[in-house]
Write an enzyme that holds these catalytic residues in place. Structure first.
Site, PDB file in Angstrom:
ATOM      1  N   ASP A 136       0.864  -1.183   0.000  1.00 53.23           N
ATOM      2  CA  ASP A 136       0.000   0.000   0.000  1.00 53.23           C
ATOM      3  C   ASP A 136       0.896   1.226   0.000  1.00 53.23           C
ATOM      4  O   ASP A 136       1.562   1.526   0.994  1.00 53.23           O
ATOM      5  CB  ASP A 136      -0.911   0.008   1.224  1.00 53.23           C
ATOM      6  CG  ASP A 136      -1.993   1.084   1.149  1.00 53.23           C
ATOM      7  OD1 ASP A 136      -1.841   2.039   0.358  1.00 53.23           O
ATOM      8  OD2 ASP A 136      -2.989   0.975   1.894  1.00 53.23           O
ATOM      9  N   ARG A 138      -0.080   4.389  -0.605  1.00 52.26           N
ATOM     10  CA  ARG A 138      -0.851   5.631  -0.503  1.00 52.26           C
ATOM     11  C   ARG A 138      -0.307   6.548   0.584  1.00 52.26           C
ATOM     12  O   ARG A 138       0.269   6.103   1.567  1.00 52.26           O
ATOM     13  CB  ARG A 138      -2.322   5.313  -0.230  1.00 52.26           C
ATOM     14  CG  ARG A 138      -3.030   4.703  -1.412  1.00 52.26           C
ATOM     15  CD  ARG A 138      -4.457   4.337  -1.078  1.00 52.26           C
ATOM     16  NE  ARG A 138      -4.535   3.249  -0.110  1.00 52.26           N
ATOM     17  CZ  ARG A 138      -5.675   2.719   0.323  1.00 52.26           C
ATOM     18  NH1 ARG A 138      -6.834   3.200  -0.113  1.00 52.26           N
ATOM     19  NH2 ARG A 138      -5.659   1.724   1.184  1.00 52.26           N
TER      20      ARG A 138
END
Length: 211
Positions: A136, A138
Site C-alpha cells: 500500500d 498511498r
C-alpha cells in the site's frame, strides 16, 4: 462553514475551482485542489454546513477507475463511494475527499498488471509486491491538507481501514469515530476482502463504531 466556500488555507494544497455537482443523492459542491509540490489534482465534494471544531462526517476515497466508473466487482470501491455519498446526504452535511492514487498508489496500468497476476492466483498484496511496489503506497498528506482547506480538523471517518485513521492522524487531524462501510461484497471480491482483512486489518463489522 458553508459547503460553497473554503475558509482555511493549507501550504500543501491550493483550492483552485469549485462548482455545483447534482447527484442522485442531492446537490453537492465540487471542489478542485492541486498539490503545490507536484501539481497533482484531487477533488472533494461537500454538502451542508459546519463550524470549526465540529466532527464532520468524511470519506477519504482513493481513485479506483475500474470500481468507481467501470462497475468492476473485483473490489468494493464503487459501492463504498456511493454508500458514503448517500450517508452524507442523509446526514445533511459532510465531505468526500477523492484522491488521485489509483491501485493503492501504483497507478492504473500497473493495477491492470496486478489484476493479471491475480488471475493466475496471487492475492492483491502479492501482486503489488511482485511488481516491485509496496503493498500500500498511498499517502494521506494531500487529504489532510484538503480537509483543513474545508475547515475540517475533526472527523467521523467512513472507512474499514484502521491505517487510514493512522495516516490522517499522523498529519494532524483528529478522528473522533471510525464508521465502517459494508457495501459491495460479492463472490468476485471475497478473496480480495479477505486479503485486506488479513494484511491490513480491515474491519467490516456493521455494528462497530470505534474512535
Amino acid at each position: 462553514m458553508s459547503a460553497n466556500k473554503t475558509q482555511v488555507a493549507d501550504t500543501a494544497v491550493e483550492h483552485v475551482a469549485e462548482a455545483d455537482l447534482p447527484t442522485p443523492w442531492g446537490v453537492f459542491r465540487l471542489h478542485g485542489f492541486r498539490e503545490r509540490a507536484n501539481g497533482k489534482e484531487h477533488v472533494a465534494i461537500t454538502m451542508g454546513r459546519w463550524e470549526a471544531g465540529d466532527a464532520v462526517l468524511v470519506r477519504v476515497h482513493s481513485e479506483c477507475l475500474t470500481g468507481d466508473a467501470l462497475f468492476s466487482q473485483r473490489c468494493d470501491c464503487g459501492p463504498q463511494l456511493e454508500a458514503a455519498m448517500r450517508q452524507i446526504a442523509e446526514a445533511g452535511a459532510g465531505a468526500v475527499v477523492y484522491l488521485r492514487q489509483e491501485g493503492r498508489g501504483i497507478g492504473l496500468i500497473n493495477k491492470i498488471r496486478a489484476y493479471a497476476l491475480q488471475d493466475t492466483g496471487a492475492d492483491t498484496v502479492q501482486a503489488n509486491e511482485a511488481l516491485g511496489f509496496m503493498a500500500d503506497a498511498r499517502d494521506y498528506g494531500a487529504a489532510a491538507g484538503i480537509l483543513r482547506g474545508l475547515a475540517i480538523t475533526q472527523l467521523r471517518l467512513l472507512t474499514n481501514n484502521p491505517a487510514k485513521v493512522d495516516g490522517l492522524t499522523a498529519h494532524g487531524l483528529t478522528v473522533t469515530e471510525r464508521l465502517p462501510l459494508r457495501a459491495g461484497h460479492n463472490p468476485h471480491n471475497r478473496a480480495y476482502l479477505e486479503a485486506k482483512a488479513a494484511y491490513f486489518g480491515h474491519r467490516f463489522d456493521a455494528d462497530e463504531h470505534e474512535p
